[in-house]
Design an enzyme around this catalytic site. Structure first.
Site, short mmCIF file in Angstrom:
data_model
loop_
_atom_site.label_atom_id
_atom_site.label_comp_id
_atom_site.label_asym_id
_atom_site.label_seq_id
_atom_site.Cartn_x
_atom_site.Cartn_y
_atom_site.Cartn_z
N ARG A 1 1.17 -1.14 -0.34
CA ARG A 1 0.47 -0.06 -0.11
C ARG A 1 1.02 1.49 0.12
NH1 ARG A 1 -3.36 -2.52 -1.93
NH2 ARG A 1 -5.45 -2.93 -0.81
N HIS B 1 -0.60 0.03 -10.22
CA HIS B 1 -1.15 -0.88 -8.87
C HIS B 1 -1.72 -1.85 -9.84
CE1 HIS B 1 -3.23 -0.43 -5.16
NE2 HIS B 1 -3.09 -2.14 -5.67
#
Length: 309
Positions: free
Chosen positions: A224, A272
């Site tokens: 993250r 991502h």
């Protein structure tokens, strides 16, 4: 009894189709379309509006569309009685292992240099490292971290793992807790972050931690964006204590056009995409949990709220 999908910014249609295929009679609502909140007992979500579910009196389960659950656990207004579940999917796990292996190989073979040399029509050869001479340290050795470690080990790398509590893994030597962190870092030529995001792991990739890595270490973050203190990374690369980084996750996504990461040649940016959830692949386990909920049976892949994962 109804099923609710809440996924702002994510197309719900593939999920609707996969759910209907698996369970043709399922009554599905998609937020924010009009629906009876009292009917909803199960919600499938990604980045739901904070506080949304306090208005659903009969909601029993909130299921994440992916492996990450911090987008759910960070909602302080989520009622305590609601069960949170996550996705554990073989395809996601395989994708993550392939992706990290690709990043590690790209780094040790220094392939990015040749992309730049091509622009200059330069024919220079650059020294490279071999897997057996490189130690990869993985922070977070859950399902994904363990799979990445196994993949790297099978490809000849020395692999270390670090976790909050003691773990026994066949493909890596593991360290745990604060007492094991410094030794783990001192041996890691490449550091891979696969930690869950919790209050304890937020900003863990910071200057103090980077200083404990060997000079010239490389950082990979596929967990993250909130794990990373961005300014500290830039400083450590600027001082050449770190040789660079590969980042797939960011505090703000998409990464803003003016962000300094874009201009830094030693930072590889990907949007991502390390492992992207396939609705078709994970919906069977979602429906299985839905049926378990109806029958008041134990659910799979339940998140421990106190741990946050």
């Amino acid at each position: 009894m109804s099923f609710l999908i809440v996924s702002p910014g994510k197309d719900p249609q593939p999920w609707i189709e996969a759910l209907k295929k698996q369970h043709p009679g399922l009554n599905i609502y998609v937020y924010p379309e009009d629906h009876d909140k009292e009917e909803v007992e199960f919600a499938l979500v990604w980045n739901h509006p904070r506080g949304l579910f306090k208005n659903y009196p009969n909601l029993k389960v909130v299921a994440s569309m992916g492996a990450g659950v911090d987008h759910i656990t960070s909602d302080k207004e989520l009622p305590e009685h609601i069960t949170i579940t996550k996705v554990v999917d073989d395809q996601l796990t395989e994708d993550m292992g392939d992706f990290v292996l690709g990043l590690v190989m790209n780094h040790i073979r220094r392939l990015s240099i040749y992309k730049e040399q091509k622009k200059e029509k330069s024919w220079d050869r650059t020294p490279y490292k071999r897997p057996q001479n490189v130690t990869v340290g993985i922070m977070g050795v859950g399902v994904l971290g363990s799979a990445v470690g196994e993949k790297l080990s099978k490809n000849g790398f020395n692999v270390l793992g670090w976790a909050k509590s003691e773990k026994d893994k066949k493909d890596m030597n593991t360290y745990c807790g604060e007492e094991g962190l410094e030794e783990f870092l001192s041996k890691s030529n490449i550091l891979v972050c696969l930690l869950p995001l919790t209050p304890q792991t937020e900003n863990i990739l910071n200057g103090d931690l980077f200083e404990k890595l060997p000079k010239g270490a490389y950082v990979i973050n596929v967990a993250r964006g909130e794990h990373l203190v961005e300014h500290d990374l830039l400083e450590m690369i600027g001082s050449r204590h770190l040789s660079g980084a590969a980042l797939d996750v960011f505090k703000e996504e998409p990464l803003p056009e003016r962000h300094p990461f874009w201009e830094n040649p030693d930072i590889l940016i990907t949007p991502h995409i390390a492992s992207v959830t396939s609705a078709e692949s994970v919906v069977p386990q979602i429906i299985e949990n839905y049926e378990h909920m109806k029958e008041e049976e134990l659910l799979k892949n339940v998140v421990e709220r106190k741990k946050g994962y």
